[in-house]
Design a protein around this motif. Structure first.
Motif, mmCIF file in Angstrom:
data_model
loop_
_atom_site.group_PDB
_atom_site.id
_atom_site.type_symbol
_atom_site.label_atom_id
_atom_site.label_comp_id
_atom_site.label_asym_id
_atom_site.label_seq_id
_atom_site.Cartn_x
_atom_site.Cartn_y
_atom_site.Cartn_z
ATOM 1 N N LEU A 83 60.416 39.780 54.462
ATOM 2 C CA LEU A 83 59.494 38.669 54.662
ATOM 3 C C LEU A 83 60.231 37.344 54.816
ATOM 4 O O LEU A 83 59.851 36.502 55.630
ATOM 5 N N LEU A 84 61.295 37.132 54.045
ATOM 6 C CA LEU A 84 62.078 35.901 54.186
ATOM 7 C C LEU A 84 62.763 35.844 55.554
ATOM 8 O O LEU A 84 62.805 34.783 56.189
ATOM 9 N N LYS B 174 62.079 33.048 58.451
ATOM 10 C CA LYS B 174 63.177 32.275 59.026
ATOM 11 C C LYS B 174 63.219 32.406 60.538
ATOM 12 O O LYS B 174 63.342 31.405 61.264
ATOM 13 N N SER B 175 63.108 33.643 61.043
ATOM 14 C CA SER B 175 63.167 33.858 62.484
ATOM 15 C C SER B 175 61.969 33.263 63.204
ATOM 16 O O SER B 175 62.033 32.964 64.398
ATOM 17 N N SER B 176 60.863 33.062 62.485
ATOM 18 C CA SER B 176 59.656 32.480 63.074
ATOM 19 C C SER B 176 59.579 30.973 62.882
ATOM 20 O O SER B 176 58.602 30.344 63.303
ATOM 21 N N GLY B 177 60.584 30.401 62.216
ATOM 22 C CA GLY B 177 60.603 28.956 62.006
ATOM 23 C C GLY B 177 59.588 28.471 60.992
ATOM 24 O O GLY B 177 59.106 27.339 61.075
ATOM 25 N N LEU B 178 59.252 29.320 60.019
ATOM 26 C CA LEU B 178 58.265 28.963 59.005
ATOM 27 C C LEU B 178 58.958 28.447 57.749
ATOM 28 O O LEU B 178 60.001 28.950 57.354
ATOM 29 N N ALA B 179 58.354 27.463 57.121
ATOM 30 C CA ALA B 179 58.961 26.818 55.951
ATOM 31 C C ALA B 179 58.608 27.571 54.672
ATOM 32 O O ALA B 179 57.951 27.040 53.775
ATOM 33 N N MET C 279 49.314 26.204 54.502
ATOM 34 C CA MET C 279 48.436 27.376 54.524
ATOM 35 C C MET C 279 48.655 28.190 55.786
ATOM 36 O O MET C 279 48.681 29.413 55.761
ATOM 37 N N ALA C 280 48.838 27.506 56.927
ATOM 38 C CA ALA C 280 49.061 28.200 58.194
ATOM 39 C C ALA C 280 50.362 28.988 58.166
ATOM 40 O O ALA C 280 50.442 30.115 58.676
ATOM 41 N N GLU C 281 51.399 28.426 57.544
ATOM 42 C CA GLU C 281 52.680 29.121 57.433
ATOM 43 C C GLU C 281 52.547 30.372 56.566
ATOM 44 O O GLU C 281 53.111 31.424 56.879
ATOM 45 N N ALA C 282 51.788 30.246 55.480
ATOM 46 C CA ALA C 282 51.574 31.415 54.620
ATOM 47 C C ALA C 282 50.806 32.504 55.358
ATOM 48 O O ALA C 282 51.139 33.683 55.265
#
Length: 237
Positions: A139-140, A144-149, A234-237
């Motif tokens: 998941l991490l 990371k590959s999707s550019g999510l914080a 919330m969108a990143e989660a």
């Protein structure tokens, strides 16, 4: 439905988005929906609306369920959505679910449970277990590959002297939440939760803007005032 402490009534709410084939493995996505707006037994009220803790987690589950249904996504596993009641008074709902509502066969085919809790603060952390896990790394890496914080819970996160997960004599922030009941029986779990561990104190995990969870500021207006980026978290989660 269930009753706790002999007088309080609550319920768990579940829904399943099925796999293409029957009997497939399942993923559980969960969040608690209750809030200590009013006094319950010896638990003090906070007067908040529960917007962050845990309206954010509930909203994420609802959007995910709606998206799967609308897009008719084909998956090799069931997605079970579980909304836990009576969490804030001692993880009652998740304990009832685990011990009375979840069959042995369901436990055996559960490959992962992800809990969403208080998303919307300064950062969103991911915690899987006290040891490195394939699912936590997956998941991490995906984030990371999707550019999510999405951040790994830092190793410097302090322990607290309390037993929250069976067999462990301590607790850290990542363990807090209903997924700990499932972790206690050996199921793979992940907690996605918000806060700011860089400015950690026991009363102010929310960080730079000041804590709003478990206070009367935990409202939609409070989120917009203190955490204007909560929608992005919330969108990143």
């Amino acid at each position: 439905p269930f009753t706790h402490n002999e007088e309080y009534k609550s319920q768990n709410v579940t829904a399943v988005y099925p796999a293409e084939t029957a009997g497939a493995p399942q993923i559980i996505l969960c969040a608690n929906y209750d809030n200590l707006h009013s006094e319950i037994g010896n638990m003090m009220s906070n007067g908040g609306a529960g917007a962050m803790q845990n309206g954010t987690g509930v909203a994420i589950l609802l959007v995910l369920a709606e998206t799967l249904q609308q897009q008719q996504v084909k998956l090799p596993f069931d997605v079970r959505f579980v909304f836990f009641g009576a969490s804030e008074v001692g993880l009652i709902g998740s304990n009832v679910y685990l011990t009375k509502q979840m069959s042995g066969a369901e436990k055996a085919r559960t490959v992962l449970a992800v809990n969403f809790r208080r998303i919307g603060g300064d950062y969103t952390y991911l915690y899987a277990d006290e040891v490195k896990t394939d699912h936590g790394a997956l998941l991490l890496d995906t984030a990371k590959s999707s550019g999510l914080a999405i951040k790994a819970q830092p190793k410097s996160t302090p322990f607290m002297p309390a037993q929250y997960v069976d067999t462990l004599p301590y607790v850290n922030w990542g363990m807090l939440g209903d997924q700990s009941r499932l972790l206690s029986v050996g199921l793979h779990t992940v907690s996605l939760y918000g806060g700011n561990l860089e400015t950690l104190s026991l009363s102010d995990i929310d960080g730079k803007a000041g804590s709003i969870t478990y206070t009367s500021k935990d409202t939609i207006d409070g989120l917009e005032q203190y955490y204007p980026a909560y929608g992005m978290r919330m969108a990143e989660a």
